[in-house]
Design an enzyme around this catalytic site. Structure first.
Site, PDB file in Angstrom:
ATOM      1  N   GLN A 191       0.871  -1.187   0.000  1.00 32.93           N
ATOM      2  CA  GLN A 191       0.000   0.000   0.000  1.00 32.93           C
ATOM      3  C   GLN A 191       0.901   1.228   0.000  1.00 32.93           C
ATOM      4  O   GLN A 191       1.905   1.273   0.698  1.00 32.93           O
ATOM      5  CB  GLN A 191      -0.860  -0.045   1.265  1.00 32.93           C
ATOM      6  CG  GLN A 191      -1.075   1.268   1.984  1.00 32.93           C
ATOM      7  CD  GLN A 191      -2.029   2.180   1.236  1.00 32.93           C
ATOM      8  OE1 GLN A 191      -2.961   1.694   0.578  1.00 32.93           O
ATOM      9  NE2 GLN A 191      -1.809   3.476   1.305  1.00 32.93           N
ATOM     10  N   THR A 192       0.523   2.242  -0.781  1.00 34.91           N
ATOM     11  CA  THR A 192       1.315   3.468  -0.721  1.00 34.91           C
ATOM     12  C   THR A 192       0.499   4.696  -1.097  1.00 34.91           C
ATOM     13  O   THR A 192      -0.519   4.588  -1.790  1.00 34.91           O
ATOM     14  CB  THR A 192       2.569   3.368  -1.628  1.00 34.91           C
ATOM     15  OG1 THR A 192       3.383   4.510  -1.424  1.00 34.91           O
ATOM     16  CG2 THR A 192       2.206   3.249  -3.098  1.00 34.91           C
ATOM     17  N   ARG A 193       0.955   5.852  -0.610  1.00 29.33           N
ATOM     18  CA  ARG A 193       0.401   7.135  -1.027  1.00 29.33           C
ATOM     19  C   ARG A 193       1.563   8.050  -1.426  1.00 29.33           C
ATOM     20  O   ARG A 193       1.419   9.261  -1.471  1.00 29.33           O
ATOM     21  CB  ARG A 193      -0.422   7.770   0.089  1.00 29.33           C
ATOM     22  CG  ARG A 193       0.371   8.090   1.337  1.00 29.33           C
ATOM     23  CD  ARG A 193      -0.506   8.693   2.412  1.00 29.33           C
ATOM     24  NE  ARG A 193       0.152   8.740   3.692  1.00 29.33           N
ATOM     25  CZ  ARG A 193       0.733   9.812   4.205  1.00 29.33           C
ATOM     26  NH1 ARG A 193       0.737  10.935   3.538  1.00 29.33           N
ATOM     27  NH2 ARG A 193       1.298   9.767   5.395  1.00 29.33           N
ATOM     28  N   HIS A 197      10.877   5.735  -3.040  1.00 32.09           N
ATOM     29  CA  HIS A 197      12.306   5.989  -2.865  1.00 32.09           C
ATOM     30  C   HIS A 197      12.982   4.643  -2.603  1.00 32.09           C
ATOM     31  O   HIS A 197      12.325   3.590  -2.625  1.00 32.09           O
ATOM     32  CB  HIS A 197      12.574   7.042  -1.774  1.00 32.09           C
ATOM     33  CG  HIS A 197      12.002   6.730  -0.421  1.00 32.09           C
ATOM     34  ND1 HIS A 197      12.262   5.570   0.255  1.00 32.09           N
ATOM     35  CD2 HIS A 197      11.184   7.459   0.389  1.00 32.09           C
ATOM     36  CE1 HIS A 197      11.645   5.583   1.413  1.00 32.09           C
ATOM     37  NE2 HIS A 197      10.967   6.703   1.528  1.00 32.09           N
ATOM     38  N   HIS A 200      11.460   2.231  -0.021  1.00 29.95           N
ATOM     39  CA  HIS A 200      10.281   1.474  -0.470  1.00 29.95           C
ATOM     40  C   HIS A 200      10.710   0.288  -1.336  1.00 29.95           C
ATOM     41  O   HIS A 200      10.198  -0.818  -1.201  1.00 29.95           O
ATOM     42  CB  HIS A 200       9.343   2.367  -1.286  1.00 29.95           C
ATOM     43  CG  HIS A 200       8.801   3.533  -0.516  1.00 29.95           C
ATOM     44  ND1 HIS A 200       8.903   4.825  -0.951  1.00 29.95           N
ATOM     45  CD2 HIS A 200       8.164   3.604   0.673  1.00 29.95           C
ATOM     46  CE1 HIS A 200       8.341   5.644  -0.078  1.00 29.95           C
ATOM     47  NE2 HIS A 200       7.890   4.923   0.928  1.00 29.95           N
ATOM     48  N   GLY A 285       4.789  -1.215   7.078  1.00 33.86           N
ATOM     49  CA  GLY A 285       6.049  -0.537   7.373  1.00 33.86           C
ATOM     50  C   GLY A 285       5.968   0.311   8.620  1.00 33.86           C
ATOM     51  O   GLY A 285       5.108   0.118   9.475  1.00 33.86           O
ATOM     52  N   ARG A 286       6.876   1.267   8.685  1.00 34.15           N
ATOM     53  CA  ARG A 286       6.947   2.175   9.831  1.00 34.15           C
ATOM     54  C   ARG A 286       5.835   3.210   9.709  1.00 34.15           C
ATOM     55  O   ARG A 286       5.593   3.747   8.637  1.00 34.15           O
ATOM     56  CB  ARG A 286       8.319   2.855   9.802  1.00 34.15           C
ATOM     57  CG  ARG A 286       8.621   3.686  10.983  1.00 34.15           C
ATOM     58  CD  ARG A 286       9.958   4.385  10.808  1.00 34.15           C
ATOM     59  NE  ARG A 286      10.236   5.234  11.948  1.00 34.15           N
ATOM     60  CZ  ARG A 286       9.759   6.456  12.094  1.00 34.15           C
ATOM     61  NH1 ARG A 286       8.992   6.983  11.164  1.00 34.15           N
ATOM     62  NH2 ARG A 286      10.053   7.163  13.172  1.00 34.15           N
ATOM     63  N   ASP A 287       5.141   3.460  10.802  1.00 31.69           N
ATOM     64  CA  ASP A 287       4.088   4.484  10.882  1.00 31.69           C
ATOM     65  C   ASP A 287       3.100   4.363   9.717  1.00 31.69           C
ATOM     66  O   ASP A 287       2.799   5.345   9.036  1.00 31.69           O
ATOM     67  CB  ASP A 287       4.732   5.889  10.899  1.00 31.69           C
ATOM     68  CG  ASP A 287       3.735   6.941  11.398  1.00 31.69           C
ATOM     69  OD1 ASP A 287       2.744   6.572  12.054  1.00 31.69           O
ATOM     70  OD2 ASP A 287       3.951   8.139  11.127  1.00 31.69           O
ATOM     71  N   HIS A 288       2.616   3.146   9.514  1.00 34.10           N
ATOM     72  CA  HIS A 288       1.700   2.880   8.402  1.00 34.10           C
ATOM     73  C   HIS A 288       0.439   3.754   8.525  1.00 34.10           C
ATOM     74  O   HIS A 288      -0.216   3.767   9.552  1.00 34.10           O
ATOM     75  CB  HIS A 288       1.301   1.396   8.393  1.00 34.10           C
ATOM     76  CG  HIS A 288       0.560   1.011   7.165  1.00 34.10           C
ATOM     77  ND1 HIS A 288       1.087   0.198   6.190  1.00 34.10           N
ATOM     78  CD2 HIS A 288      -0.668   1.337   6.726  1.00 34.10           C
ATOM     79  CE1 HIS A 288       0.210   0.043   5.224  1.00 34.10           C
ATOM     80  NE2 HIS A 288      -0.871   0.731   5.532  1.00 34.10           N
ATOM     81  N   ALA A 289       0.125   4.467   7.443  1.00 34.97           N
ATOM     82  CA  ALA A 289      -1.070   5.333   7.366  1.00 34.97           C
ATOM     83  C   ALA A 289      -1.093   6.399   8.455  1.00 34.97           C
ATOM     84  O   ALA A 289      -2.144   6.936   8.786  1.00 34.97           O
ATOM     85  CB  ALA A 289      -2.360   4.506   7.399  1.00 34.97           C
TER      86      ALA A 289
END
Lengths: 390, 77
Positions: A191-193, A197, A200, A285-289
């Site tokens: 998932q990404t917004r 980089h 990712h 990942g870290r601090d997702h959403a």
């Protein structure tokens, strides 16, 4: 074997072209509500099974159960209430049991059976979903502006919402066939917004090392000011995949769904949605959403432990950084070197560089990706665009 | 006299080593025999596979053809 849909069955609330024609005629006789882009996307997602097992917008019992227990009334995990808010003036004369028409851009999008009309406490929603009522939180601010009543009930989709990225829009039915044809048994969803980089890329390739396929599924739709525009994300990923990914191991597709910035709860929601697409694994990942410092960096990981029955395996991947001593991207679990050797990829720093028109260094971002982003005169969403989404 | 209805059984073969492992595994559990354990486990697996089959059948052949056609057009296949 791809994931079983959440709740056991992939929901399909689309109708045949013939029935759609009839329902569009019926819609003319019904009270109608014009939807925002975010709600229209929710309607399409319900109809195409992205939100399985939801057949429509939540009724009160499910709504309260999701708020309090992060489960639907039938005990199935569900963390973000999918609700339709209306002003009383929009539903004058509408009673429970009536059908209404849902419009988008002036055209009938769906018919809805109004099972329930009920009030809601937006501050309670914010406190439970976002863990804060601070209007500085973009999700809270948006929630507090929503309308007074909620209506719940099943929908039937009669037309499709326009999609500028039609080439990259796949529904769960389609990805499931695609994964099967590719012979993938294990699929890691990402998932990404953001634009990609090297951090990712590291995380995605780490997941792909242990699975048959990688499903990159960025969100398009409303996001907060300062986030990347949809077209920038899509083009940046195309560049990355073209130059650095084995074509047959990756599926790239967009998902039109608003970001809520609800941190841990939204991480679970993102996983459920990707399970419906057929993914067997979900990268967290870290601090997702997350946004700002409202959530702990690995708080989402803890929440996953409360859902042994989620039906999709979370892949907890630590933050990646470049280590000058190791000479590569690593994470704290595999790199023994002290902080002085570590170069962390900060999203904020990247944004500042891009705003100044500077090309980020290659240990942060692939040059082909940077070039695509820098070609855009303004790659970021403005305040005005976030306030008035189209 | 009414004939008593009884479950009919048949024989399947499993490696002796596996049989021994299961025998040790079920000691002190509610399972009274290896056959009972194997039946329990197989029922679970079969139910899951049946569900999976139903799900794959949820897309009709015609639908599947249309999906494949769209995936080809979009360049996914």
């Amino acid at each position: 074997m791809v994931s079983r849909p959440h709740g056991g069955r992939l929901v399909d609330r689309t109708v045949s072209p013939r029935r759609a024609e009839r329902l569009v005629e019926e819609a003319k006789e019904l009270p109608g509500i014009e939807l925002s882009p975010g709600l229209a996307a929710d309607v399409a997602n319900i109809a195409h099974g992205v939100y399985s097992p939801l057949e429509g917008f939540l009724v009160q019992e499910d709504y309260l159960s999701v708020l309090d227990d992060m489960r639907l009334g039938n005990d199935i995990p569900w963390t973000i209430p999918i609700v339709l808010d209306v002003d009383p003036s929009e539903i004058t004369g509408v009673r429970e049991g009536d059908d209404i028409a849902l419009y988008y851009g002036g055209k009938p999008l769906a018919l809805m059976r109004v099972e329930e009309i009920y009030g809601w406490d937006k501050r309670e929603y914010a406190a439970k979903v976002f863990k804060t009522t601070d209007p500085g939180h973009p999700g809270v601010r948006k929630t507090l502006k929503r309308k007074e009543l909620l209506i719940g009930g099943p929908i039937d989709l009669v037309s499709e919402i326009p999609e500028p990225f039609e080439k990259y829009r796949l529904w769960p039915k389609e990805t499931r066939v695609l994964f099967e044809l590719r012979g993938w048994k294990t699929i890691a969803a990402f998932q990404t917004r953001n634009v990609p980089h090297l951090g990712h890329e590291y995380v995605q390739k780490a997941a792909l090392t242990f699975t048959d396929g990688l499903f990159i599924n960025p969100l398009v739709g409303w996001k907060k000011p300062g986030d990347y525009r949809d077209e920038v994300i899509v083009e940046a990923y195309q560049a990355l995949i073209k130059h650095y990914y084995p074509r047959d191991s990756v599926v790239f597709s967009v998902l039109r769904m608003e970001m809520r910035y609800a941190g841990p709860r939204e991480a679970i929601h993102h996983a459920i949605v990707r399970k419906n697409y057929g993914a067997t694994h979900f990268i967290v990942g870290r601090d997702h959403a997350g946004v700002g410092d409202y959530y702990g960096p690995y708080e989402a990981w803890d929440l996953f432990k409360e859902f042994p029955d989620l039906g999709i395996t979370p892949l907890f991947v630590r933050e990646a950084f470049y280590c000058k001593k190791c000479g590569q991207m690593v994470n704290e679990k595999i790199c023994p070197h002290p902080e002085e050797y570590r170069v962390r990829i900060s999203g904020t720093k990247l944004r500042e560089m891009i705003k100044r028109g500077e090309k980020p260094p290659e240990y942060m971002m692939r040059p082909e990706v940077a070039e695509v982003i820098l070609r855009h005169p303004n790659p970021f969403i403005t305040e005005d665009e976030a306030e008035n989404p189209r | 006299m009414e004939q008593q209805r009884r479950t009919r059984y048949t024989t399947v073969s499993i490696p002796v080593t596996l049989y021994e492992r299961i025998k040790r595994l079920i000691e002190g559990t509610g399972f009274t025999s290896v056959s009972q354990f194997v039946t329990y486990v197989l029922r679970e697996v079969v139910a899951e596979m049946e569900e999976e089959k139903l799900r794959s059948e949820a897309v009709t052949e015609e639908e599947k053809r249309a999906i494949i056609e769209r995936l080809r057009r979009l360049g996914y296949l």
